[in-house]
Design a protein around this motif. Structure first.
Motif, short mmCIF file in Angstrom:
data_model
loop_
_atom_site.label_atom_id
_atom_site.label_comp_id
_atom_site.label_asym_id
_atom_site.label_seq_id
_atom_site.Cartn_x
_atom_site.Cartn_y
_atom_site.Cartn_z
N PHE A 51 0.66 -1.11 0.16
CA PHE A 51 -0.15 0.09 0.04
C PHE A 51 0.97 1.16 -0.10
O PHE A 51 1.56 1.40 0.96
N VAL A 52 0.74 2.16 -1.11
CA VAL A 52 1.71 3.18 -1.27
C VAL A 52 0.97 4.31 -1.86
O VAL A 52 0.03 4.14 -2.50
N PRO A 53 1.72 5.57 -1.54
CA PRO A 53 1.06 6.72 -2.16
C PRO A 53 1.72 7.08 -3.58
O PRO A 53 2.65 6.52 -3.90
N VAL A 54 0.66 7.27 -4.44
CA VAL A 54 1.09 7.30 -5.93
C VAL A 54 1.15 8.58 -6.60
O VAL A 54 -0.09 9.35 -6.43
N GLY A 55 2.22 8.76 -7.38
CA GLY A 55 2.12 10.19 -7.89
C GLY A 55 1.87 9.95 -9.33
O GLY A 55 2.30 8.73 -9.91
N TYR A 86 4.30 7.44 -10.32
CA TYR A 86 5.59 7.39 -9.76
C TYR A 86 5.38 6.68 -8.19
O TYR A 86 4.61 7.36 -7.71
N LEU A 87 6.27 5.90 -7.96
CA LEU A 87 5.84 4.98 -6.71
C LEU A 87 7.24 4.90 -6.05
O LEU A 87 8.33 5.13 -6.45
N PRO A 88 6.93 4.99 -4.71
CA PRO A 88 8.07 4.67 -3.75
C PRO A 88 9.12 3.36 -4.30
O PRO A 88 8.27 2.46 -4.42
N ALA A 89 10.17 3.51 -4.04
CA ALA A 89 10.92 2.14 -4.17
C ALA A 89 10.88 0.92 -3.28
O ALA A 89 10.86 1.21 -2.07
N SER A 90 10.40 -0.21 -3.65
CA SER A 90 10.29 -1.22 -2.70
C SER A 90 10.57 -2.65 -3.51
O SER A 90 10.40 -2.66 -4.65
N PRO A 91 10.71 -3.68 -2.94
CA PRO A 91 10.69 -4.85 -3.80
C PRO A 91 9.59 -5.19 -4.72
O PRO A 91 9.66 -5.82 -5.87
N GLU A 92 8.47 -4.99 -4.26
CA GLU A 92 7.30 -5.12 -5.18
C GLU A 92 7.23 -4.04 -6.43
O GLU A 92 7.28 -4.48 -7.38
N THR A 93 7.56 -2.74 -5.88
CA THR A 93 7.51 -1.86 -7.20
C THR A 93 8.67 -1.84 -8.23
O THR A 93 8.57 -1.45 -9.18
N LEU A 94 9.62 -2.56 -7.49
CA LEU A 94 10.89 -2.77 -8.29
C LEU A 94 10.76 -4.07 -9.09
O LEU A 94 11.79 -4.30 -9.79
N SER A 95 9.64 -5.20 -8.91
CA SER A 95 9.84 -6.09 -9.60
C SER A 95 9.58 -6.24 -11.10
O SER A 95 9.23 -5.27 -11.61
N LYS A 96 10.05 -7.21 -11.66
CA LYS A 96 10.22 -7.40 -13.26
C LYS A 96 8.95 -7.38 -13.67
O LYS A 96 7.89 -8.06 -12.92
N GLY A 97 8.38 -7.01 -15.02
CA GLY A 97 7.26 -7.18 -15.31
C GLY A 97 6.03 -5.98 -15.08
O GLY A 97 6.25 -5.18 -14.19
N PRO A 98 5.02 -6.15 -15.50
CA PRO A 98 3.79 -5.56 -15.16
C PRO A 98 3.49 -5.36 -13.51
O PRO A 98 3.46 -6.42 -12.98
N LEU A 99 2.69 -4.39 -13.32
CA LEU A 99 2.15 -4.37 -11.94
C LEU A 99 0.61 -3.97 -11.94
O LEU A 99 0.37 -3.28 -12.90
N GLY A 100 -0.07 -4.35 -10.99
CA GLY A 100 -1.67 -3.98 -10.83
C GLY A 100 -1.63 -2.66 -9.92
O GLY A 100 -1.01 -2.87 -8.90
N ILE A 101 -2.46 -1.66 -10.22
CA ILE A 101 -2.72 -0.64 -9.23
C ILE A 101 -4.05 -0.24 -8.93
O ILE A 101 -5.05 -0.29 -9.97
N VAL A 102 -4.24 -0.56 -7.76
CA VAL A 102 -5.89 -0.52 -7.44
C VAL A 102 -6.00 0.85 -6.34
O VAL A 102 -5.57 0.94 -5.07
#
Length: 394
Positions: free
Chosen positions: A56-60, A67-83
């Motif tokens: 759970f992160v703040p999103v710019g 623009y997301l804070p750096a973390s293992p999840e946000t730096l993972s390879k491939g696409p991400l889902g944002i809700v």
């Protein structure tokens, strides 16, 4: 004058001190083995959660970039889902990352609803945390009758009126149906219907007894009931698709005690499957930093506790030992960075049955994140396998 030899000075106190230290070490060792085994047994028997893993992160936002804070999840390879959680509901899929200063930048690939700058959002490599509606897919909530109650499921019917094949999707240990929604577009393109099922003692499903999981054994009865549901709802054959422990469950459906199957099983797809639980438990002990000799002892003690509590028969869910009796084609993915299930298990299955197994070793993929490394490649492999086992090639 009486001579004193160094070897005799304080000999007894030193011996007592050594014995005391050895005793403390032995006590610590035994305590560590017992504590680790009881903790391990509790995880093996009961682990489940209502939440799909993510941050759970703040999103710019600036235009089509997030623009997301750096973390293992946000730096993972491939696409991400944002809700987005606040202030608006919606869903986004974002593409590959790059660092911009100290934040992670990702382009927006798909967007439903709205995500304003500064929103608090759930971010995950699983992409989806809801229902097939997050992908715009038509579906229905259904209940699969079993001997222990009705299991909730999502049914996504095929586009054409004729119901030929159904893909039955089975999540893993502590998992949720939403984890496999990443693959739904590819399943729809195959022309098959799909049924995302649950099983006893998983989140949202009926609790049986003390709520203990059996690692693929009795859970297979619920998936076999889903095959019967498919027959009663007009389908003529099925493909089973299991993730992690779900892989063990769908292979357990192939056991002789479920023959004859309510419908022909055309093939089985396995993503990061747990094929041999004794090995997996030892692997997990080592993952948490225990040296090999200690991990083996913790693993053996954990197995005894699990069996004593639940009656678990580890031989019954040993799919590597069962490999010689498999008769249907298998599609298998496993990642080289899987820290949950050893890659060696998938390699052993592929080596045991090269006549049946199409094996894809996915470099850099974590547990059940094989799709994320190259979604188009994964989808293509899935669609080609389905076409082949259903005789639709060409």
């Amino acid at each position: 004058m009486k001579r004193l030899f160094p070897s005799t000075i304080n000999h007894r106190p030193l011996t007592r001190l050594r014995r005391r230290h050895l005793g403390y070490a032995a006590l610590g060792y035994v305590s560590l083995v017992i504590a680790g085994a009881f903790l391990g047994a509790e995880i093996v028997l009961r682990s489940k959660t209502r939440w799909v893993k993510g941050d759970f992160v703040p999103v710019g936002r600036r235009g089509n970039k997030l623009y997301l804070p750096a973390s293992p999840e946000t730096l993972s390879k491939g696409p991400l889902g944002i809700v987005p959680l606040l202030p608006n509901k919606g869903h986004l899929v974002v593409g590959p990352h790059r660092m911009v200063g100290t934040v992670v930048e990702r382009p927006i690939l798909q967007e439903r609803g709205a995500l304003p700058h500064g929103a608090l959002a759930w971010v995950s490599t699983y992409l989806y945390n809801g229902t097939p509606a997050q992908l715009g897919a038509e579906y229905e909530d259904v209940l699969v009758p079993t001997e222990v109650g009705e299991m909730p499921a999502w049914h996504v019917p095929p586009h054409q009126a004729e119901r030929d094949a159904l893909i039955i999707v089975v999540h893993g240990h502590g998992g949720q149906r939403a984890q496999a929604l990443r693959m739904l577009p590819a399943m729809i393109r195959t022309g098959c219907g799909s049924l995302f099922v649950t099983f006893r003692n998983a989140h949202g499903a009926p609790k049986v007894g003390k709520g203990y999981l059996t690692l693929g054994d009795t859970e297979a009865e619920d998936v076999n009931a889903a095959v019967l549901w498919a027959r009663e709802n007009g389908y003529r054959r099925v493909i089973l698709y299991g993730f992690s422990m779900g892989g063990n469950i769908v292979l357990s459906v192939l056991r002789p005690r479920f023959e004859p199957s309510p419908l022909p099983i055309a093939g089985v797809m396995l993503d990061s499957p747990a094929l041999e639980w004794r090995d997996t438990i030892r692997w997990q002990a080592q993952r948490f930093g225990l040296p090999g000799f200690l991990a083996r002892r913790v693993g053996r003690f954990t197995q005894r506790i699990v069996t004593r509590r639940s009656g678990q028969d580890f031989d019954e869910v040993d799919q590597l030992a069962a490999a010689p009796r498999f008769k249907v084609p298998l599609l298998l993915w496993h990642g080289t960075r899987d820290r949950t299930i050893p890659l060696a298990q998938a390699q052993a299955l592929a080596a045991a049955r090269p006549d049946l197994v199409e094996f894809h070793r996915v470099e850099g993929a974590k547990h059940i994140r094989t799709w994320n490394i190259s979604p188009k490649e994964y989808d293509g492999q899935l669609e080609a396998f389905v076409a082949r086992v259903l005789g639709r090639e060409g």
